[in-house]
Write an enzyme that holds these catalytic residues in place. Structure first.
Site, mmCIF file in Angstrom:
data_model
loop_
_atom_site.group_PDB
_atom_site.id
_atom_site.type_symbol
_atom_site.label_atom_id
_atom_site.label_comp_id
_atom_site.label_asym_id
_atom_site.label_seq_id
_atom_site.Cartn_x
_atom_site.Cartn_y
_atom_site.Cartn_z
ATOM 1 N N ASN A 1 0.870 -1.179 0.000
ATOM 2 C CA ASN A 1 0.000 0.000 0.000
ATOM 3 C C ASN A 1 0.909 1.232 0.000
ATOM 4 O O ASN A 1 1.575 1.521 0.993
ATOM 5 C CB ASN A 1 -0.889 -0.008 1.248
ATOM 6 C CG ASN A 1 -1.947 1.086 1.195
ATOM 7 O OD1 ASN A 1 -1.921 1.956 0.329
ATOM 8 N ND2 ASN A 1 -2.864 1.044 2.133
ATOM 9 N N LYS B 1 3.649 0.673 2.839
ATOM 10 C CA LYS B 1 3.402 -0.401 3.813
ATOM 11 C C LYS B 1 3.487 -1.729 3.092
ATOM 12 O O LYS B 1 2.988 -1.843 1.965
ATOM 13 C CB LYS B 1 1.987 -0.270 4.402
ATOM 14 C CG LYS B 1 1.839 0.887 5.348
ATOM 15 C CD LYS B 1 0.461 0.833 6.005
ATOM 16 C CE LYS B 1 0.207 2.159 6.687
ATOM 17 N NZ LYS B 1 -1.158 2.609 6.657
ATOM 18 N N ARG C 1 -2.273 -2.206 -3.726
ATOM 19 C CA ARG C 1 -3.596 -1.615 -3.489
ATOM 20 C C ARG C 1 -3.705 -0.352 -4.345
ATOM 21 O O ARG C 1 -2.848 0.523 -4.289
ATOM 22 C CB ARG C 1 -3.735 -1.247 -2.026
ATOM 23 C CG ARG C 1 -5.048 -0.558 -1.768
ATOM 24 C CD ARG C 1 -5.001 0.295 -0.540
ATOM 25 N NE ARG C 1 -6.302 0.930 -0.369
ATOM 26 C CZ ARG C 1 -6.476 2.076 0.247
ATOM 27 N NH1 ARG C 1 -5.462 2.732 0.722
ATOM 28 N NH2 ARG C 1 -7.672 2.589 0.369
ATOM 29 N N HIS D 1 -13.398 1.265 -0.460
ATOM 30 C CA HIS D 1 -13.276 0.157 0.504
ATOM 31 C C HIS D 1 -13.740 -1.179 -0.082
ATOM 32 O O HIS D 1 -14.118 -2.089 0.667
ATOM 33 C CB HIS D 1 -14.102 0.421 1.786
ATOM 34 C CG HIS D 1 -13.705 1.644 2.533
ATOM 35 N ND1 HIS D 1 -14.607 2.588 2.960
ATOM 36 C CD2 HIS D 1 -12.498 2.091 2.929
ATOM 37 C CE1 HIS D 1 -13.989 3.556 3.583
ATOM 38 N NE2 HIS D 1 -12.694 3.293 3.581
ATOM 39 N N GLY E 1 -14.394 3.232 10.031
ATOM 40 C CA GLY E 1 -13.139 3.633 10.664
ATOM 41 C C GLY E 1 -13.080 5.145 10.632
ATOM 42 O O GLY E 1 -14.105 5.805 10.788
ATOM 43 N N ASN E 2 -11.901 5.677 10.414
ATOM 44 C CA ASN E 2 -11.787 7.128 10.258
ATOM 45 C C ASN E 2 -12.511 7.546 8.974
ATOM 46 O O ASN E 2 -13.277 8.486 8.940
ATOM 47 C CB ASN E 2 -10.315 7.510 10.232
ATOM 48 C CG ASN E 2 -10.148 8.993 10.264
ATOM 49 O OD1 ASN E 2 -10.917 9.695 10.908
ATOM 50 N ND2 ASN E 2 -9.168 9.481 9.528
ATOM 51 N N GLY E 3 -12.244 6.787 7.893
ATOM 52 C CA GLY E 3 -13.097 6.839 6.705
ATOM 53 C C GLY E 3 -14.102 5.714 6.857
ATOM 54 O O GLY E 3 -13.841 4.776 7.619
ATOM 55 N N ARG F 1 -14.651 13.851 7.513
ATOM 56 C CA ARG F 1 -15.440 14.079 6.287
ATOM 57 C C ARG F 1 -16.927 14.169 6.617
ATOM 58 O O ARG F 1 -17.426 13.426 7.457
ATOM 59 C CB ARG F 1 -15.208 12.936 5.299
ATOM 60 C CG ARG F 1 -13.910 13.064 4.539
ATOM 61 C CD ARG F 1 -13.643 11.858 3.680
ATOM 62 N NE ARG F 1 -12.631 11.004 4.257
ATOM 63 C CZ ARG F 1 -12.330 9.786 3.827
ATOM 64 N NH1 ARG F 1 -12.965 9.267 2.794
ATOM 65 N NH2 ARG F 1 -11.391 9.083 4.411
ATOM 66 N N GLY G 1 -11.737 0.259 12.231
ATOM 67 C CA GLY G 1 -11.388 0.769 13.564
ATOM 68 C C GLY G 1 -12.549 0.885 14.528
ATOM 69 O O GLY G 1 -12.515 0.315 15.628
ATOM 70 N N ILE G 2 -13.594 1.598 14.143
ATOM 71 C CA ILE G 2 -14.737 1.790 15.044
ATOM 72 C C ILE G 2 -15.581 0.508 15.108
ATOM 73 O O ILE G 2 -15.962 0.044 16.180
ATOM 74 C CB ILE G 2 -15.588 3.001 14.584
ATOM 75 C CG1 ILE G 2 -14.749 4.285 14.679
ATOM 76 C CG2 ILE G 2 -16.871 3.121 15.403
ATOM 77 C CD1 ILE G 2 -15.397 5.528 14.054
ATOM 78 N N GLU H 1 -7.613 -6.297 4.413
ATOM 79 C CA GLU H 1 -7.468 -5.927 3.004
ATOM 80 C C GLU H 1 -6.155 -6.462 2.423
ATOM 81 O O GLU H 1 -6.095 -6.840 1.257
ATOM 82 C CB GLU H 1 -7.517 -4.398 2.865
ATOM 83 C CG GLU H 1 -8.914 -3.844 3.082
ATOM 84 C CD GLU H 1 -8.930 -2.395 3.537
ATOM 85 O OE1 GLU H 1 -8.492 -2.122 4.675
ATOM 86 O OE2 GLU H 1 -9.383 -1.535 2.780
HETATM 87 P P1 ADP Z 1 -8.724 4.443 8.732
HETATM 88 O O1 ADP Z 1 -9.959 4.798 7.978
HETATM 89 O O2 ADP Z 1 -7.742 5.573 8.834
HETATM 90 O O3 ADP Z 1 -8.101 3.128 8.334
HETATM 91 P P2 ADP Z 1 -9.299 3.046 11.201
HETATM 92 O O4 ADP Z 1 -10.003 1.897 10.592
HETATM 93 O O5 ADP Z 1 -7.964 2.812 11.819
HETATM 94 O O6 ADP Z 1 -9.230 4.286 10.245
HETATM 95 O O7 ADP Z 1 -10.283 3.653 12.326
HETATM 96 C C1 ADP Z 1 -9.971 4.746 13.122
HETATM 97 C C2 ADP Z 1 -11.123 4.909 14.102
HETATM 98 O O8 ADP Z 1 -11.257 3.703 14.845
HETATM 99 C C3 ADP Z 1 -10.949 6.034 15.114
HETATM 100 O O9 ADP Z 1 -12.125 6.801 15.214
HETATM 101 C C4 ADP Z 1 -10.708 5.299 16.415
HETATM 102 O O10 ADP Z 1 -11.313 5.949 17.499
HETATM 103 C C5 ADP Z 1 -11.356 3.965 16.213
HETATM 104 N N1 ADP Z 1 -10.613 2.965 16.964
HETATM 105 C C6 ADP Z 1 -9.458 2.381 16.606
HETATM 106 N N2 ADP Z 1 -9.029 1.534 17.586
HETATM 107 C C7 ADP Z 1 -9.925 1.615 18.581
HETATM 108 C C8 ADP Z 1 -10.052 0.993 19.864
HETATM 109 N N3 ADP Z 1 -9.147 0.125 20.298
HETATM 110 N N4 ADP Z 1 -11.136 1.302 20.604
HETATM 111 C C9 ADP Z 1 -12.067 2.163 20.181
HETATM 112 N N5 ADP Z 1 -12.006 2.798 18.971
HETATM 113 C C10 ADP Z 1 -10.957 2.525 18.190
#
Ligand code: ADP
Length: 401
Positions: free
Chosen positions: A7, A14, A88, A177, A205-207, A236, A326-327, A379
């Site tokens: 990536n 990465k 990717r 995604h 996640g963040n996105g 966003r 992430g979320i 992924e």
């Molecule tokens: P990206 O889209 O950058 O790949 P991620 O999938 O890493 O983002 O997600 C980031 C989000 O996931 C953030 O809002 C973060 O709060 C949440 N997150 C990541 N790890 C944890 C955790 N251990 N507990 C709660 N929330 C988390």
């Protein structure tokens, strides 16, 4: 066979090297701040973390350092042991509905699709060229994030705008995604031992994006022409009324790009909370009673619920909902709130099971009308699987086996 998943970003690279016998990562790492001050790499191998600050002039340099490390750590004896490299690629336009072997034409296409992904596609081309320079004979495959969404029906991928915008300028929904949503669909298929299920995959996640999937095909997805559309995200906005753009342009004396930048980087959780784009911070602030954080969290949950409800109807009743990224994988209260708001669809979850993170877990109760799972996405593995398949097919076609 050993397959590498890559990536590349504008200043990062990465990698994960998989042993495809057991689909386990042998070694992985991250090159950061490529071409700028304080560049460094971090490598994970045999449970250890190796990190070094070292001058990394460009992506070719990063690839060469990576290959040297693989050899000096005795992961491989020579580059011939790497059977393929999967890259990717964020955007494959309307042309690529599946992963492909990388040729000069594919490289040109990826570069030409930069209009749709200006931050990503040029970096991906840099990554591919770095490998071509460091290992000219290595088999390489492009795995497009947009590919999975190419099978959507026109009624789902077109916007209700002048038709000529589509025919003349390729204005349509491309999604994002896709590699993650496809991984989730494959995982569910493996669990259920069938592929004729209706799935709502929530990559949050963040996105983030939500995807409606039936018979392993994407029916619709929340991201659109660009990754600014759909649910609310870390920074966003997701979907908004486009008339807001000229209105705020005039109010703030900004041009369209500046407003789009605000919608990409200063909106979402960050915009509404005026505090943080990270859901962990938001949940903490909510517990302290911070009103804007509560508003941001409620809006986030609302947007996800809206899309799940919409796709439940579109699919004429979903069988499975999956939370990932992430979320989705880690945030217990957000998963709980989303599921609570879906109770009118017959969703009910076991709160103890919902407390489990970091693993595949079915969080729905036996009597839930829709099964709800948490499944960590992968992924990199999906990229490696596609690469293996394409490399093997080419070898078979060339009668090497
Ligand atoms: P990206 O889209 O950058 O790949 P991620 O999938 O890493 O983002 O997600 C980031 C989000 O996931 C953030 O809002 C973060 O709060 C949440 N997150 C990541 N790890 C944890 C955790 N251990 N507990 C709660 N929330 C988390």
């Amino acid at each position: 066979m050993k397959i590498m998943s890559i990536n590349t970003g504008s200043s990062s690279l990465k990698f994960s090297l998989f042993d495809m016998e057991d689909e386990k990562v042998i070694i992985s790492g991250n090159f950061e701040r490529i071409g700028i001050d304080d560049s460094l790499y971090t490598i994970k191998y045999n449970g250890e973390i190796i990190s070094e600050k070292i001058e990394i002039l460009n992506h070719t340099d990063a690839v060469k350092i990576m290959f040297d490390k693989l050899i000096s750590l005795s992961v491989i004896k020579s580059l011939d042991e790497i059977d393929g490299v999967g890259h990717r690629i964020v955007h494959g336009g309307s042309k690529y509905a599946e992963s492909v072997y990388i040729t000069d034409e594919v490289i040109d296409d990826i570069y030409n699709f930069r209009t749709f992904a200006p931050l990503h596609n040029p970096s991906h081309v840099m990554g591919i060229k770095a490998f071509l320079e460091a290992a000219p004979n290595m088999a390489m495959v492009a795995v497009f994030d947009t590919a999975f969404h190419q099978n959507m029906d026109k009624v789902n991928y077109l916007y209700p705008v002048p038709y000529s915008w589509y025919t003349e300028y390729n204005v349509r929904k491309y999604g994002a995604h896709g590699t993650s949503h496809r991984y989730i669909a494959e995982y569910v298929k493996g669990m259920l031992h069938k592929d004729n299920f209706k799935l709502i995959s929530c990559h949050i996640g963040n996105g983030g994006s939500i995807c409606a999937i039936e018979n392993m095909q994407c029916v619709d997805t929340s991201m659109g022409f660009t990754p600014l559309a759909g649910i609310m995200m870390g920074t966003r906005s997701g979907d908004i009324d486009s008339s807001i753009i000229p209105y705020v342009m005039e109010k703030e004396g900004k041009n369209a790009s500046e407003i789009i930048e605000d919608l990409n980087k200063k909106s979402g959780l960050f915009g509404l909370s005026e505090y943080s784009s990270d859901m962990r911070d938001i949940v903490k602030k909510c517990d302290e009673g911070d009103e804007k954080a509560i508003l941001a969290k409620n809006k986030f949950v609302r947007r996800v619920v809206d899309y799940i409800a919409q796709y439940h109807v579109l699919l004429n009743g979903a069988d499975v909902i999956v939370f990932t990224a992430g979320i989705g994988e880690n945030n217990i209260p957000i998963r709980r709130e989303i599921c609570e708001k879906l109770s009118c669809l017959g969703v009910s979850i076991d709160l103890d099971k919902n407390n489990i993170c970091g693993d595949v877990v079915k969080i729905s109760n036996h009597d839930s009308k829709i099964d709800v799972f948490v499944i960590p996405t992968n992924e990199e593995l999906m990229i490696a699987r596609d690469t293996l398949k394409i490399v093997k097919n080419r070898l078979d076609a060339n009668n090497v086996f």
